[in-house]
Design an enzyme around this catalytic site. Structure first.
Site, PDB file in Angstrom:
ATOM      1  N   VAL A 148     -30.197  83.642 -23.115  1.00  0.00           N
ATOM      2  CA  VAL A 148     -31.020  83.165 -22.129  1.00  0.00           C
ATOM      3  C   VAL A 148     -30.370  81.832 -21.642  1.00  0.00           C
ATOM      4  O   VAL A 148     -30.392  80.935 -22.619  1.00  0.00           O
ATOM      5  CB  VAL A 148     -32.714  83.143 -22.054  1.00  0.00           C
ATOM      6  CG1 VAL A 148     -32.971  82.386 -20.891  1.00  0.00           C
ATOM      7  CG2 VAL A 148     -33.126  84.263 -22.431  1.00  0.00           C
ATOM      8  N   PRO A 149     -29.389  81.858 -20.672  1.00  0.00           N
ATOM      9  CA  PRO A 149     -28.094  80.784 -21.029  1.00  0.00           C
ATOM     10  C   PRO A 149     -28.521  79.272 -20.206  1.00  0.00           C
ATOM     11  O   PRO A 149     -28.140  78.857 -19.343  1.00  0.00           O
ATOM     12  CB  PRO A 149     -27.245  81.378 -19.721  1.00  0.00           C
ATOM     13  CG  PRO A 149     -27.973  82.171 -18.975  1.00  0.00           C
ATOM     14  CD  PRO A 149     -29.179  82.705 -19.900  1.00  0.00           C
ATOM     15  N   CYS A 150     -29.328  78.679 -21.066  1.00  0.00           N
ATOM     16  CA  CYS A 150     -29.840  77.341 -20.736  1.00  0.00           C
ATOM     17  C   CYS A 150     -28.503  76.424 -20.774  1.00  0.00           C
ATOM     18  O   CYS A 150     -28.454  75.237 -20.080  1.00  0.00           O
ATOM     19  CB  CYS A 150     -30.853  76.673 -21.784  1.00  0.00           C
ATOM     20  SG  CYS A 150     -30.414  76.917 -23.538  1.00  0.00           S
ATOM     21  N   HIS A 151     -27.441  76.477 -21.365  1.00  0.00           N
ATOM     22  CA  HIS A 151     -26.238  75.677 -21.258  1.00  0.00           C
ATOM     23  C   HIS A 151     -25.631  75.912 -19.826  1.00  0.00           C
ATOM     24  O   HIS A 151     -24.795  74.941 -19.418  1.00  0.00           O
ATOM     25  CB  HIS A 151     -25.096  76.532 -22.172  1.00  0.00           C
ATOM     26  CG  HIS A 151     -24.584  77.912 -21.730  1.00  0.00           C
ATOM     27  ND1 HIS A 151     -25.444  79.017 -22.477  1.00  0.00           N
ATOM     28  CD2 HIS A 151     -23.715  78.287 -21.304  1.00  0.00           C
ATOM     29  CE1 HIS A 151     -24.878  80.180 -22.092  1.00  0.00           C
ATOM     30  NE2 HIS A 151     -23.906  79.896 -21.470  1.00  0.00           N
TER      31      HIS A 151
END
Length: 185
Positions: A148-151
């Site tokens: 889950v690409p919080c970056h």
């Protein structure tokens, strides 16, 4: 890689540590899917993460041997090799709820590989246009970073913003996806 299985009644929680381009990652899964990814998972960080999983899920974590994590390991390896742009793993959202879960689901579904979104824009997408700071809190609580690409969430002025895995890790992930230039050395 560490590997064993532990099942308690209907619930099981398996974990392993895998190497990656950004350091060791602890992966944990239940029968419902991947439930946790933890950065820098050596020694004390790994032990603290396992203790927190035990407390929050009420199940004793066991080192993986049943294959529950095999697909997660394969997909993460392909992602770091530049061969995978979208994760297809089943996810267990047990460690996230309410607004945070809503934001994280929107992030996972609506911000593709190689793209970024601002905190304010993500707040707008979930119907809470004034909640940019709350989106930042949701990113900090993300139990499934990378997958889950919080970056991919950045400040509106182009700044990187914060990141639980550290800003250098965020830079590396964004460089891998072609958003930032790769470091020269």
């Amino acid at each position: 890689m560490n590997t064993r299985v532990n099942t308690y009644g209907q619930s099981s929680l398996e974990w392993t540590v895998v190497g990656s381009d950004i350091g060791p990652l602890l992966l944990a899964a239940t029968g419902h899917g991947l439930v946790s990814v933890v950065f820098h998972a050596d020694g004390p960080v790994r032990e603290r993460a396992l203790r927190q999983l035990r407390e929050r899920l009420g199940v004793e974590p066991a080192e993986s041997s049943s294959g529950l994590l095999a697909e997660a390991i394969r997909e993460l390896s392909a992602y770091f090799a530049g061969e995978l742009r979208e994760f297809g793993l089943p996810l267990d959202w047990s460690l996230s709820g309410g607004f945070n879960r809503q934001v994280l689901r929107e992030l996972a579904a609506g911000v593709p590989y190689g793209a970024v979104v601002g905190y304010g824009e993500l707040a707008r997408r979930v119907g809470q246009p004034g909640a940019a700071q709350a989106v930042g809190v949701a990113m900090g609580s993300n139990p499934l970073p990378v997958v889950v690409p919080c970056h991919r969430v950045v400040e509106s002025d182009g700044g990187l913003g914060g990141f639980g895995g550290g800003l250098e890790t965020k830079r590396q992930l964004l460089a891998l996806e072609g958003v930032l230039p790769a470091p020269l050395f």
